[in-house]
Design a protein around this motif. Structure first.
Motif, short mmCIF file in Angstrom:
data_model
loop_
_atom_site.label_atom_id
_atom_site.label_comp_id
_atom_site.label_asym_id
_atom_site.label_seq_id
_atom_site.Cartn_x
_atom_site.Cartn_y
_atom_site.Cartn_z
N PRO A 73 24.60 25.54 45.90
CA PRO A 73 24.35 26.21 44.53
C PRO A 73 25.28 25.13 43.46
O PRO A 73 25.40 25.86 42.44
CB PRO A 73 25.31 27.42 44.63
N THR A 74 25.37 23.69 43.73
CA THR A 74 26.22 23.21 42.76
C THR A 74 24.44 22.80 42.01
O THR A 74 23.71 22.12 42.16
CB THR A 74 26.68 21.87 43.15
N LEU A 75 24.87 22.06 40.74
CA LEU A 75 23.61 21.93 39.62
C LEU A 75 23.34 20.49 39.73
O LEU A 75 21.99 19.97 40.10
CB LEU A 75 24.50 21.30 38.32
N PHE A 76 23.79 19.29 40.30
CA PHE A 76 23.60 18.50 40.74
C PHE A 76 23.18 18.13 41.90
O PHE A 76 21.60 17.13 42.38
CB PHE A 76 24.51 16.93 40.47
N SER A 77 23.71 18.62 43.47
CA SER A 77 22.98 18.35 44.03
C SER A 77 22.10 18.92 44.77
O SER A 77 21.23 18.77 45.74
CB SER A 77 24.33 19.08 45.65
N ILE A 137 47.41 35.94 39.27
CA ILE A 137 45.68 37.07 39.75
C ILE A 137 45.20 35.08 40.37
O ILE A 137 45.39 34.11 40.47
CB ILE A 137 45.12 36.06 38.68
N LEU A 138 44.82 36.00 41.53
CA LEU A 138 43.40 34.92 42.89
C LEU A 138 41.94 35.22 42.29
O LEU A 138 41.76 36.07 42.40
CB LEU A 138 44.20 35.85 44.09
N LEU A 139 42.26 33.65 41.93
CA LEU A 139 40.65 33.44 42.31
C LEU A 139 40.01 33.66 43.97
O LEU A 139 39.64 32.89 44.59
CB LEU A 139 40.32 32.10 41.81
N GLY A 140 38.56 34.46 43.79
CA GLY A 140 38.57 35.26 44.67
C GLY A 140 37.07 34.82 45.31
O GLY A 140 36.71 35.08 46.13
N THR A 141 36.57 33.61 44.62
CA THR A 141 35.02 33.73 44.43
C THR A 141 34.47 33.70 46.00
O THR A 141 33.44 33.97 46.67
CB THR A 141 34.91 32.01 43.32
N SER A 142 34.92 32.72 46.47
CA SER A 142 34.83 32.37 47.61
C SER A 142 34.97 32.70 49.05
O SER A 142 35.42 32.26 49.91
CB SER A 142 34.76 30.25 47.84
N LEU A 143 36.10 33.29 48.94
CA LEU A 143 37.99 33.74 49.57
C LEU A 143 37.50 35.28 50.91
O LEU A 143 36.72 35.77 50.53
CB LEU A 143 38.64 34.08 49.39
N GLU A 144 37.26 35.10 52.27
CA GLU A 144 37.03 36.43 52.78
C GLU A 144 38.02 37.73 52.62
O GLU A 144 38.41 37.41 52.30
CB GLU A 144 36.25 35.59 54.34
N ASN A 166 38.18 23.90 47.51
CA ASN A 166 37.37 22.68 48.77
C ASN A 166 37.03 24.19 49.90
O ASN A 166 36.58 23.88 51.14
CB ASN A 166 37.88 21.91 49.64
N ALA A 167 36.54 25.44 49.02
CA ALA A 167 36.51 26.83 49.96
C ALA A 167 35.61 27.00 49.77
O ALA A 167 35.39 27.72 48.67
CB ALA A 167 37.72 27.58 49.74
N GLY A 168 34.12 26.94 49.92
CA GLY A 168 33.14 27.17 49.72
C GLY A 168 32.39 26.80 48.10
O GLY A 168 32.75 25.05 48.06
N LEU A 169 32.34 27.52 47.25
CA LEU A 169 31.43 26.82 46.07
C LEU A 169 33.35 26.65 44.90
O LEU A 169 32.44 25.51 43.85
CB LEU A 169 31.26 28.36 45.01
N VAL A 170 34.46 26.90 45.30
CA VAL A 170 35.35 26.40 44.74
C VAL A 170 35.56 25.18 45.15
O VAL A 170 36.53 24.75 45.97
CB VAL A 170 36.72 27.18 44.74
N TYR A 221 37.56 22.63 40.68
CA TYR A 221 37.02 23.77 39.95
C TYR A 221 37.15 23.86 38.87
O TYR A 221 36.28 24.89 38.10
CB TYR A 221 37.79 25.00 40.96
N TYR A 222 37.60 23.29 37.86
CA TYR A 222 38.61 23.19 36.16
C TYR A 222 36.99 23.03 35.48
O TYR A 222 37.23 22.79 34.23
CB TYR A 222 40.04 23.39 36.00
N GLN A 223 36.71 21.64 35.85
CA GLN A 223 35.66 21.68 35.68
C GLN A 223 34.36 21.85 35.72
O GLN A 223 33.40 22.06 35.14
CB GLN A 223 35.44 19.66 35.92
N GLN A 224 33.91 23.20 36.21
CA GLN A 224 32.78 24.02 36.92
C GLN A 224 32.57 25.26 35.89
O GLN A 224 33.72 25.40 35.34
CB GLN A 224 33.12 24.60 38.58
N PRO A 225 31.79 24.51 34.88
CA PRO A 225 31.43 25.86 33.58
C PRO A 225 31.87 26.51 33.80
O PRO A 225 32.81 27.42 32.53
CB PRO A 225 29.94 25.62 33.77
#
Length: 352
Positions: free
Chosen positions: A228-232, A129-136, A71-75, A79-83
């Motif tokens: 940036p999400t497929l359906f919304s 290992i940190l998924l940093g995609t949406s982190l500042e 629940n931080a930006g795109l994540v 999240y594990y169901q996002q392609p």
């Protein structure tokens, strides 16, 4: 006690027990904690007598933690169901399996950041290992202070003395831009994500560099931004494309989209507005998720080497075992442009 008995005791399925015991996503945090507590209280080890590893051997195994703030930006929470993330996680699991490492997953809601970090610090592993995609940058710096040897995946901040593995976003978007201009497109639109992250900023920078080299200017009216999400994104995007169509200005012959989610929505929205892809409008995405082969026509996109990114992340962890590095490492993995059916070459014409 076997797994079936533990599942019955916890009031969940055997699958949920397996996910919880192996630290995998797919089960809620409260349910996970209840299963683990019951397993401890009952002395459940997950192995039959004389078979597999003992509990002590399992505890001493080299363990790598995959840490995600949801629940931080795109994540999102799932999240594990996002392609994109699903494919990335698969490759990390495979790399750990090949190296004989145990991989566990930890997902912390952003609003519970402080409490979540304390819990992680109380349950040390061999590496994170940190998924940093949406982190500042400031958030990553704080996490790195608390978790030495941290490896951050899918973003990069050059000024931080932290291990990073990222996509060469600039290169991929530049490739897309030069492909379009090289195929005769001059009226080009750009569809961005409303949520701005490091990856998208770099993609915009690379694409605009390609436009500048080709002396192509994108009018403000053709610069769109959507969720940036497929359906919304499809509804808002369709409305913006309709407005552009009704404006009386020349409609773009091609759109570059900052990710495949947006590109797939763009193809659907343009089709609903009566445009044919690629005969009327060409569309390019970014990421090369599996769904890019399912959409009609198949999506021209920028391939991201998720397997190579996963390998570098796990290998950075491996190289640090027992001998912490003096300096950090930043790795940028190049992209590959994939030409499919959603783009076409324009025939040479006079001034449009």
């Amino acid at each position: 006690m076997n797994m079936e008995e533990l599942a019955r005791l916890a009031g969940v399925s055997k699958g949920a027990v397996s996910l919880a015991l192996n630290g995998k996503p797919g089960v809620g945090q409260e349910t996970r904690e209840r299963i683990l507590r019951l397993a401890r209280e009952s002395g459940y080890t997950g192995h039959s007598k004389g078979k597999g590893k003992t509990a002590a051997a399992e505890a001493n195994a080299t363990t790598l933690r995959f840490l995600v703030f949801t629940n931080a930006g795109l994540v999102h929470e799932e999240y594990y169901q996002q392609p994109f993330f699903r494919e990335l996680i698969h490759h990390i699991e495979e790399r750990c399996r090949m190296g004989g490492y145990r991989l566990m997953f930890s997902a912390i809601e952003e609003k519970h950041y402080e409490q979540g970090i304390r819990t992680i610090m109380e349950e040390p592993t061999s590496g994170v290992i940190l998924l940093g995609t949406s982190l500042e940058s400031s958030r990553i710096a704080d996490i790195a202070d608390k978790l030495p040897g941290l490896i951050v995946l899918d973003t990069c901040f050059d000024a931080l003395p932290v291990h990073f593995v990222e996509i060469n976003n600039y290169m991929g978007a530049y490739q897309a831009g030069t492909y379009l201009t090289g195929h005769g497109h001059r009226r080009i639109g750009y569809i961005a994500s409303e949520e701005r992250i490091h990856n998208f900023e770099e993609r915009q920078r690379g694409f605009m560099a390609a436009m500048a080299e080709a002396q192509v200017e994108i009018p403000r009216s053709s610069l769109l931004a959507v969720p940036p999400t497929l359906f919304s994104s499809q509804g808002p995007l369709r409305d913006k494309l309709q407005h552009l169509k009704d404006s009386g200005q020349p409609f773009p012959t091609a759109f570059f989209c900052e990710c495949d989610y947006i590109a797939i929505s763009t193809i659907k929205a343009l089709g609903e507005l009566g445009f044919s892809i690629p005969e009327d409008v060409s569309v390019i995405g970014f990421d090369n998720i599996n769904e890019s082969l399912i959409v009609t026509p198949e999506l021209t996109t920028v391939h991201v080497e998720k397997e190579r990114m996963a390998a570098w992340a796990v290998d950075l962890f491996t190289s640090s075992l027992g001998v912490p590095p003096v300096v950090s490492t930043k790795i940028k993995v190049d992209t590959l442009f994939i030409a499919r059916s959603s783009c076409r070459r324009l025939e040479p014409v006079t001034d449009l």
